[in-house]
Each structure stands twice: as structure tokens, then as C-alpha cells.
Scaffold this active site. Structure first.
Site, PDB file in Angstrom:
ATOM      1  N   GLY A  83       1.327  20.509   7.448  1.00 32.67           N
ATOM      2  CA  GLY A  83       0.942  19.296   8.177  1.00 32.67           C
ATOM      3  C   GLY A  83       2.131  18.363   8.255  1.00 32.67           C
ATOM      4  O   GLY A  83       3.288  18.771   8.071  1.00 32.67           O
ATOM      5  N   GLY A  88       0.791  -1.233   0.000  1.00 33.14           N
ATOM      6  CA  GLY A  88       0.000   0.000   0.000  1.00 33.14           C
ATOM      7  C   GLY A  88       0.820   1.278   0.000  1.00 33.14           C
ATOM      8  O   GLY A  88       2.014   1.279  -0.309  1.00 33.14           O
ATOM      9  N   THR A  89       0.143   2.360   0.346  1.00 34.44           N
ATOM     10  CA  THR A  89       0.774   3.682   0.410  1.00 34.44           C
ATOM     11  C   THR A  89       1.958   3.640   1.370  1.00 34.44           C
ATOM     12  O   THR A  89       3.051   4.124   1.055  1.00 34.44           O
ATOM     13  CB  THR A  89      -0.256   4.712   0.946  1.00 34.44           C
ATOM     14  OG1 THR A  89      -1.403   4.691   0.104  1.00 34.44           O
ATOM     15  CG2 THR A  89       0.326   6.108   0.995  1.00 34.44           C
ATOM     16  N   HIS A 118      18.845   5.459  34.258  1.00 36.30           N
ATOM     17  CA  HIS A 118      19.648   6.686  34.127  1.00 36.30           C
ATOM     18  C   HIS A 118      20.961   6.346  33.425  1.00 36.30           C
ATOM     19  O   HIS A 118      21.564   5.329  33.732  1.00 36.30           O
ATOM     20  CB  HIS A 118      19.943   7.247  35.518  1.00 36.30           C
ATOM     21  CG  HIS A 118      20.815   8.466  35.476  1.00 36.30           C
ATOM     22  ND1 HIS A 118      20.339   9.691  35.069  1.00 36.30           N
ATOM     23  CD2 HIS A 118      22.131   8.633  35.748  1.00 36.30           C
ATOM     24  CE1 HIS A 118      21.332  10.569  35.120  1.00 36.30           C
ATOM     25  NE2 HIS A 118      22.431   9.950  35.510  1.00 36.30           N
TER      26      HIS A 118
HETATM   27  P1  FAD Z   1      -3.100   2.049   1.951  1.00 34.12           P
HETATM   28  O1  FAD Z   1      -1.781   1.882   2.569  1.00 34.12           O
HETATM   29  O2  FAD Z   1      -3.358   3.295   1.197  1.00 34.12           O
HETATM   30  O3  FAD Z   1      -3.311   0.789   1.004  1.00 34.12           O
HETATM   31  C1  FAD Z   1      -4.414   0.654   0.183  1.00 34.12           C
HETATM   32  C2  FAD Z   1      -4.089  -0.333  -0.908  1.00 34.12           C
HETATM   33  O4  FAD Z   1      -5.286  -0.670  -1.579  1.00 34.12           O
HETATM   34  C3  FAD Z   1      -3.149   0.190  -1.980  1.00 34.12           C
HETATM   35  O5  FAD Z   1      -2.088  -0.713  -2.169  1.00 34.12           O
HETATM   36  C4  FAD Z   1      -4.005   0.278  -3.242  1.00 34.12           C
HETATM   37  O6  FAD Z   1      -3.280   0.000  -4.426  1.00 34.12           O
HETATM   38  C5  FAD Z   1      -5.024  -0.804  -2.963  1.00 34.12           C
HETATM   39  N1  FAD Z   1      -6.293  -0.636  -3.667  1.00 34.12           N
HETATM   40  C6  FAD Z   1      -7.097   0.453  -3.718  1.00 34.12           C
HETATM   41  N2  FAD Z   1      -8.210   0.212  -4.426  1.00 34.12           N
HETATM   42  C7  FAD Z   1      -8.108  -1.071  -4.859  1.00 34.12           C
HETATM   43  C8  FAD Z   1      -8.944  -1.908  -5.629  1.00 34.12           C
HETATM   44  N3  FAD Z   1     -10.131  -1.501  -6.103  1.00 34.12           N
HETATM   45  N4  FAD Z   1      -8.512  -3.150  -5.882  1.00 34.12           N
HETATM   46  C9  FAD Z   1      -7.316  -3.600  -5.424  1.00 34.12           C
HETATM   47  N5  FAD Z   1      -6.508  -2.864  -4.669  1.00 34.12           N
HETATM   48  C10 FAD Z   1      -6.892  -1.612  -4.387  1.00 34.12           C
HETATM   49  N6  FAD Z   1       1.340   6.832   8.615  1.00 34.12           N
HETATM   50  C11 FAD Z   1       1.974   6.523   9.773  1.00 34.12           C
HETATM   51  O7  FAD Z   1       1.360   5.952  10.659  1.00 34.12           O
HETATM   52  N7  FAD Z   1       3.301   6.819   9.950  1.00 34.12           N
HETATM   53  C12 FAD Z   1       4.025   7.456   9.009  1.00 34.12           C
HETATM   54  O8  FAD Z   1       5.206   7.704   9.203  1.00 34.12           O
HETATM   55  C13 FAD Z   1       3.382   7.810   7.796  1.00 34.12           C
HETATM   56  N8  FAD Z   1       4.063   8.449   6.822  1.00 34.12           N
HETATM   57  C14 FAD Z   1       3.426   8.757   5.651  1.00 34.12           C
HETATM   58  C15 FAD Z   1       4.145   9.447   4.686  1.00 34.12           C
HETATM   59  C16 FAD Z   1       3.530   9.791   3.494  1.00 34.12           C
HETATM   60  C17 FAD Z   1       4.325  10.521   2.442  1.00 34.12           C
HETATM   61  C18 FAD Z   1       2.178   9.417   3.258  1.00 34.12           C
HETATM   62  C19 FAD Z   1       1.509   9.744   1.963  1.00 34.12           C
HETATM   63  C20 FAD Z   1       1.458   8.745   4.239  1.00 34.12           C
HETATM   64  C21 FAD Z   1       2.074   8.422   5.448  1.00 34.12           C
HETATM   65  N9  FAD Z   1       1.382   7.764   6.456  1.00 34.12           N
HETATM   66  C22 FAD Z   1       2.014   7.465   7.635  1.00 34.12           C
HETATM   67  C23 FAD Z   1      -0.029   7.374   6.311  1.00 34.12           C
HETATM   68  C24 FAD Z   1      -0.117   5.877   5.972  1.00 34.12           C
HETATM   69  O9  FAD Z   1       0.596   5.628   4.771  1.00 34.12           O
HETATM   70  C25 FAD Z   1      -1.569   5.462   5.808  1.00 34.12           C
HETATM   71  O10 FAD Z   1      -2.294   5.820   6.974  1.00 34.12           O
HETATM   72  C26 FAD Z   1      -1.685   3.964   5.613  1.00 34.12           C
HETATM   73  O11 FAD Z   1      -0.968   3.535   4.478  1.00 34.12           O
HETATM   74  C27 FAD Z   1      -3.152   3.541   5.459  1.00 34.12           C
HETATM   75  O12 FAD Z   1      -3.210   2.165   5.291  1.00 34.12           O
HETATM   76  P2  FAD Z   1      -4.412   1.457   4.517  1.00 34.12           P
HETATM   77  O13 FAD Z   1      -4.133   0.001   4.630  1.00 34.12           O
HETATM   78  O14 FAD Z   1      -5.703   1.973   5.010  1.00 34.12           O
HETATM   79  O15 FAD Z   1      -4.293   1.939   3.000  1.00 34.12           O
HETATM   80  P1  NAI Z   2      -2.325  17.115   7.085  1.00 32.65           P
HETATM   81  O1  NAI Z   2      -3.768  17.021   7.307  1.00 32.65           O
HETATM   82  O2  NAI Z   2      -1.386  16.616   8.131  1.00 32.65           O
HETATM   83  O3  NAI Z   2      -1.907  18.642   6.837  1.00 32.65           O
HETATM   84  C1  NAI Z   2      -2.437  19.400   5.795  1.00 32.65           C
HETATM   85  C2  NAI Z   2      -2.211  20.863   6.102  1.00 32.65           C
HETATM   86  O4  NAI Z   2      -2.563  21.616   4.964  1.00 32.65           O
HETATM   87  C3  NAI Z   2      -3.052  21.376   7.251  1.00 32.65           C
HETATM   88  O5  NAI Z   2      -2.230  22.089   8.135  1.00 32.65           O
HETATM   89  C4  NAI Z   2      -4.095  22.257   6.580  1.00 32.65           C
HETATM   90  O6  NAI Z   2      -4.541  23.313   7.389  1.00 32.65           O
HETATM   91  C5  NAI Z   2      -3.308  22.748   5.382  1.00 32.65           C
HETATM   92  N1  NAI Z   2      -4.113  23.189   4.240  1.00 32.65           N
HETATM   93  C6  NAI Z   2      -5.261  22.647   3.748  1.00 32.65           C
HETATM   94  N2  NAI Z   2      -5.662  23.327   2.644  1.00 32.65           N
HETATM   95  C7  NAI Z   2      -4.749  24.297   2.428  1.00 32.65           C
HETATM   96  C8  NAI Z   2      -4.600  25.310   1.437  1.00 32.65           C
HETATM   97  N3  NAI Z   2      -5.463  25.435   0.433  1.00 32.65           N
HETATM   98  N4  NAI Z   2      -3.535  26.141   1.520  1.00 32.65           N
HETATM   99  C9  NAI Z   2      -2.633  26.022   2.530  1.00 32.65           C
HETATM  100  N5  NAI Z   2      -2.731  25.072   3.482  1.00 32.65           N
HETATM  101  C10 NAI Z   2      -3.761  24.223   3.435  1.00 32.65           C
HETATM  102  O7  NAI Z   2      -2.062  16.416   5.681  1.00 32.65           O
HETATM  103  P2  NAI Z   2      -0.748  15.937   4.961  1.00 32.65           P
HETATM  104  O8  NAI Z   2       0.455  16.587   5.550  1.00 32.65           O
HETATM  105  O9  NAI Z   2      -1.025  16.083   3.515  1.00 32.65           O
HETATM  106  O10 NAI Z   2      -0.713  14.404   5.332  1.00 32.65           O
HETATM  107  C11 NAI Z   2      -1.802  13.532   4.956  1.00 32.65           C
HETATM  108  C12 NAI Z   2      -1.986  12.434   5.948  1.00 32.65           C
HETATM  109  O11 NAI Z   2      -0.904  11.535   5.910  1.00 32.65           O
HETATM  110  C13 NAI Z   2      -2.094  12.961   7.352  1.00 32.65           C
HETATM  111  O12 NAI Z   2      -3.427  12.859   7.739  1.00 32.65           O
HETATM  112  C14 NAI Z   2      -1.246  12.074   8.182  1.00 32.65           C
HETATM  113  O13 NAI Z   2      -2.033  11.370   9.098  1.00 32.65           O
HETATM  114  C15 NAI Z   2      -0.605  11.091   7.217  1.00 32.65           C
HETATM  115  N6  NAI Z   2       0.842  11.144   7.425  1.00 32.65           N
HETATM  116  C16 NAI Z   2       1.344  10.724   8.615  1.00 32.65           C
HETATM  117  C17 NAI Z   2       2.681  10.802   8.877  1.00 32.65           C
HETATM  118  C18 NAI Z   2       3.175  10.384  10.199  1.00 32.65           C
HETATM  119  O14 NAI Z   2       2.430   9.759  10.922  1.00 32.65           O
HETATM  120  N7  NAI Z   2       4.406  10.677  10.545  1.00 32.65           N
HETATM  121  C19 NAI Z   2       3.628  11.312   7.895  1.00 32.65           C
HETATM  122  C20 NAI Z   2       2.991  11.777   6.683  1.00 32.65           C
HETATM  123  C21 NAI Z   2       1.652  11.657   6.475  1.00 32.65           C
END
Ligand code: FAD
Ligand code: NAI
Length: 466
Positions: A182, A40-41, A445
């Protein structure tokens, strides 16, 4: 026609963990994945690649700025970006292979293709113009989320990028303009800033990291500014002119007013993520969505169609991998007739920057709004021995406890390794523990975790080292 007890659509952390738990419970399970790789993502374009780049870029910066003061003399580090990207890819590959191994080990069938729900008990899988239908007692939708887009700004993943493009830039941008302060903006902004980019973050609200404790966010902003980040709060990007060699972004005050133009080599749009349900056939199958396009579920993850469940980013709640995983386990157990459960009050959140920011439970703002009487205990890393000797004293620990019962309601940390440290607070909170319980727990510690014990002592106004 193949038949299963459970078909999981999507193999992100929600889907693959759900499949493993269901197989452990004796079910015959298949996963459906339309992407070329599993995970996934999170594994492919999210958690894992971003953490690999955060680690590598942190090492790059430390080698350039911190080694000398410790008496480690090295020549100025040189960036080999293709090698760094290769390091990232190796990390992704290793984790993806790990998921493939888990599928084999647990005898889970992997059905490659796009899944579509044909109604209770039937899933169609299509790939390369061919399709097959499988029968199953239960279906779990774990299709995750997609990037949210800004109207009028087209993401080309080269110059105007989402997080996906920002994880694979082929050179360090001179100027990186980030839309959204964010988690993604601050993590990926940190990566490129450490590698040499000038970073400006435009945020709609008047603060960074909405949802995090306000005091922590304020100090974090100051630390990032000290590192060289520039913030434009209360502002929005309304357009990007791509006609010239340099991008020209129009930035307006959030409440309206005179616009200004900011130049950039790359614009990263990270304004949140949206549930992904495209092509799943939900409407035809009768699966209801809520007003934000998320699959609607009851407290047992059941959708409006019998035998169809949903978890992870595609349903309400924080979009976090560990939340998706825990829901995956819970729904598998519920389908098996057990009492699967997720405690949404104790889900940690971590921002993996330097310093890290971590949080579990309620923020001060949430307690105020709910009218809960609370006490606060804080302890700065400047007074923590280990942080002092390592000269990494940015940040503090903040504990919020119920004023009457002393039960810990929220813990917020900004500081090195805050993402690892938060878990003792999470365990304490799962057991309904008090600040006094934490304060009376012996901490080794010298560790940074002693700052948590001291903050708990500070709730009772008796911190030792302050
Ligand atoms: P996803 O991981 O999105 O997986 C969904 C899967 O479903 C995908 O592989 C997709 O191809 C598949 N799929 C969709 N539709 C279909 C279909 N119709 N048929 C077959 N397959 C399909 N979260 C954290 O907790 N810690 C982090 O450090 C973190 N960092 C992140 C950094 C970035 C840049 C991003 C974008 C996100 C980050 N996240 C982080 C968020 C995290 O990636 C997601 O919360 C998490 O992947 C969600 O898991 P999921 O299983 O719901 O979906
Ligand atoms: P986010 O929801 O964390 O932050 C988006 C930010 O964009 C907010 O501060 C919002 O106020 C701002 N925003 C919205 N519309 C805007 C506009 N038009 N102009 C300027 N600012 C605007 O979303 P983000 O950073 O895109 O991450 C998406 C998701 O991925 C998050 O919900 C997070 O849970 C997950 N994620 C988690 C990570 C982790 O756990 N370390 C790392 C990266 C992503």
C-alpha cells in the site's frame, strides 16, 4: 469548572483545523491532546517525517545517479543517516511549533492529557495521575488511527517495525521485507531502497496499491521493479522467527500452499490502519461504533450522542490528512449553524514516490462496475517536451470522462510532480467541468501540466503531440 463552546479531542490535522475554524467563527474552543506534541499522526509520525525522508533520500539518489548525465560532476555521495534524521526532526519540530502558534493566535486552550467523554457536554482530561472535567456545548472526536497489527507478529519497532519505527531506523537495513504494497510500503520502501536496502514487498492481493486505477498501478509496479523493488503478490507473511541474527519470515501463497522462508534484517508491517478510540469512554457515553470499530456518524458528522461529533481517521472514508482537515472545517461550520460540506467525490490521493502517483475521482474499474459509459484520454510523459528535456519521462496522464456529457469523472497520473498536477483536475471536477473545458484551457509551455491538457484533447481523439 472551565466551560467552552467546543472541545476537540485530538490535535491531528482533523482536530487542530476544526479548532481553528471554530475559533474563527467566534467559539470558545479547547483542544485535548495526550501526546507530548501537537499535530497528531500526520505531523509527528506520518505525512511530514515520511515526506522529509522521501525528499532527502531522493536528493541522495539524484546526487549519485542523475547529476553526472547533466554535467554536474560530484564525488559519490556519502550517507550521514543521523544528519538525515536530524533534517527530518527539524521538519517535524517546525510544523509542530506552527500548530502551537495557531492555537495561541486563535486563543484556543490546549489541555494536555487523555480525553474521556463523560456524556453530552462533559469531558474529563487526565494526565500524570490528575484529572479535571470541563463543560462544553459540543465535542468533536478527532482521535485518528493506529497501526493495524498482524496476528502472531509482534512489532518491537527495532527489527519488526511499523511505519513509526521505519521512520527512525538507526542504520540502513541490508534486506528490508515489507508486508503490504500500500501507500506506506511503497513510500517507506522507496526511502530505504534509495539509501541502499534490498527491498522485497509481500502483498496479499494480486496487485499493488488497491483502490488506485489498475492500469496506473500496473505501470507503477513495472517502474518500481526497474528501480530494484521485488514484489511477491498473492502472498502473506504468517510468522517471523526472531531467534537468530537475521529474521526469518514465513511467506505463504494467499490461497494456501507451500510456504517459503525469506530472510531480512528488518520487517516493516504496513497492512493498513485502524480507528483509535481507546480510553475515550465511548461505550459508557453511548457513542455507537460501526462494524469496523469506526465512530458512526450521520451526514453532518453527528454521533449517536447529542452534541458529540466525529471526524478524520476515526470515522469512515479515506484515511488522509486533507480529508480530516476538510471534515474539521465542515463540522465547525455545522456546529456554528452554517452549511459545512465535504465533497467525497473529489478527494485527491497521492503516493509521494518517484515518480509520484496521483488520483482524483473514479477509477476505470469503478466506472465499469457502476455500468457508466466513459471515454478515456491518455497522454505519456515521453511525448511531453518539458519531461523530455529533463529526461524524466516515466508515466502518463489518464482522464476518464462521461461518454454522453463529457464531464470528467476521474483523473489519474503517474509521473514526476503528479501530486502537484492533480489539483487542476480537482478544481475542474469541483466545478463539474468537461474534458473539453480542460482541453480548451491554455496551459503554459513548457510544463508537465501540458500532458493533462493533451490527455483531455485525447478524450476527443485530437491530442497534438502524439
Ligand atoms: P491523527 O493525526 O491520528 O491525530 C489524532 C490525535 O488524537 C493524536 O495526536 C492522538 O495522540 C490524539 N488522541 C487520541 N486519543 C486521544 C485521547 N483520548 N485524548 C487526547 N488525545 C487523543 N495522509 C495524507 O493525506 N498524506 C500523506 O502523505 C500521509 N502520509 C502518511 C504517512 C504515514 C507513515 C502514516 C502513518 C500516515 C500518513 N497519512 C498521510 C495519513 C494521515 O497521517 C492521517 O490520515 C491523518 O493524520 C488523520 O488525521 P486525524 O486528525 O484524523 O488523526
Ligand atoms: P494501505 O491500506 O494503503 O495498504 C495496505 C496493503 O496491505 C494493502 O495492499 C493490503 O492488500 C495489504 N495487506 C493487508 N493484509 C495483508 C497481509 N496479511 N499480508 C500481505 N499484505 C496485506 O495501508 P498502509 O500502507 O498501511 O497505509 C495506512 C493508511 O495511511 C492508508 O490508508 C493511507 O491512506 C494512509 N497513508 C497515506 C499516505 C499518502 O497519502 N501519501 C502515505 C502513507 C499512509
Amino acid at each position: 469548572m472551565a466551560t467552552y463552546d467546543l472541545v476537540v479531542i485530538g490535535t491531528g490535522p482533523g482536530g487542530y483545523v476544526c479548532a481553528v475554524r471554530a475559533a474563527q467563527l467566534g467559539m470558545k474552543v479547547a483542544v485535548v491532546e495526550k501526546n507530548a506534541t501537537l499535530g497528531g499522526t500526520c505531523l509527528n509520525v506520518g505525512c511530514m517525517p515520511s515526506k522529509a525522508l522521501l525528499h532527502a533520500s531522493e536528493m541522495f539518489e539524484e546526487a549519485g545517479h542523475s547529476f553526472a548525465k547533466m554535467g554536474v560532476s560530484v564525488s559519490a555521495p556519502k550517507l550521514d543517516l543521523p544528519a538525515m534524521m536530524n533534517f527530518k526532526q527539524q521538519g517535524i519540530d517546525g510544523n509542530v511549533k506552527g500548530v502551537e502558534f495557531l492555537m495561541k493566535k486563535n486563543k484556543i486552550d490546549v489541555l494536555k492529557g487523555a480525553g474521556k467523554i463523560l456524556g453530552t457536554g462533559k469531558v474529563e482530561i487526565s494526565a500524570d495521575g490528575k484529572s479535571q472535567v470541563v463543560e462544553t456545548k459540543s465535542i468533536v472526536i478527532a482521535t485518528g488511527s493506529d497501526i493495524a497489527r498482524l496476528k502472531g507478529i509482534e512489532i518491537d519497532e527495532t527489527r519488526i517495525v511499523s511505519s513509526t519505527g521505519a521512520l527512525s531506523l538507526d542504520k540502513v537495513p541490508g534486506k528490508l521485507l515489507i508486508v503490504g504494497a500500500g501507500v506506506i510500503g511503497l513510500e517507506l520502501g522507496s526511502v530505504w531502497h534509495r539509501l541502499g536496502a534490498e527491498v522485497v514487498v509481500v502483498e496479499f492481493l494480486d496487485r499493488i496499491l488497491p483502490g488506485m486505477d489498475g492500469e496506473i498501478a500496473k505501470q507503477f509496479q513495472r517502474i518500481l521493479e526497474k528501480q530494484g523493488f521485488a514484489f511477491k503478490l498473492g502472498a502473506k507473511v504468517t510468522g517471523v522467527d526472531t531467534s537468530g541474527k537475521t529474521l526469518k519470515a514465513t511467506v505463504e501463497p494467499a490461497g494456501g500452499g507451500a510456504a517459503e522462508t525469506l530472510e531480512a534484517d528488518v520487517v516493516l508491517v504496513c497492512i493498513g490502519r485502524v480507528p483509535y478510540t481507546e480510553g475515550l469512554g465511548l461505550k459508557e457515553a453511548g457513542v455507537a461504533l460501526d462494524n469496523r470499530g469506526r465512530v458512526q456518524i450521520d451526514p453532518h458528522f453527528a454521533t449517536s450522542v447529542k452534541g458529540v461529533y466525529a471526524i478524520g481517521d476515526v470515522v469512515a472514508g479515506p484515511m488522509l490528512a486533507h480529508k480530516a482537515e476538510d471534515e474539521g472545517v465542515a463540522v465547525a461550520e455545522i456546529i456554528a449553524g452554517q452549511a459545512g460540506h465535504v465533497n467525497y467525490d473529489v478527494i485527491p490521493g497521492v503516493v509521494y514516490t518517484t515518480p509520484e502517483v496521483s488520483s482524483v475521482g473514479k477509477t476505470e474499474e469503478e466506472l465499469k462496475q457502476a455500468g457508466v459509459a466513459y471515454t478515456v484520454g491518455k497522454f505519456p510523459f515521453t511525448a511531453n517536451g518539458r519531461s523530455k528535456v529533463n529526461q524524466t519521462t516515466d508515466g502518463f496522464v489518464k482522464i476518464l470522462a462521461d461518454a454522453k456529457t463529457d464531464r470528467v469523472l476521474g483523473v489519474h497520473i503517474i509521473g514526476r510532480e503528479a501530486g502537484e498536477m492533480i489539483h487542476e483536475a480537482a478544481v475542474l471536477m469541483e466545478f463539474g467541468g468537461s474534458a473539453e473545458d480542460l482541453a480548451r484551457t491554455c496551459h503554459a509551455h513548457p510544463t508537465r501540466s501540458e500532458a493533462i491538457k493533451e490527455a483531455a484533447l485525447a478524450v476527443g481523439k485530437r491530442a497534438i503531440h502524439m
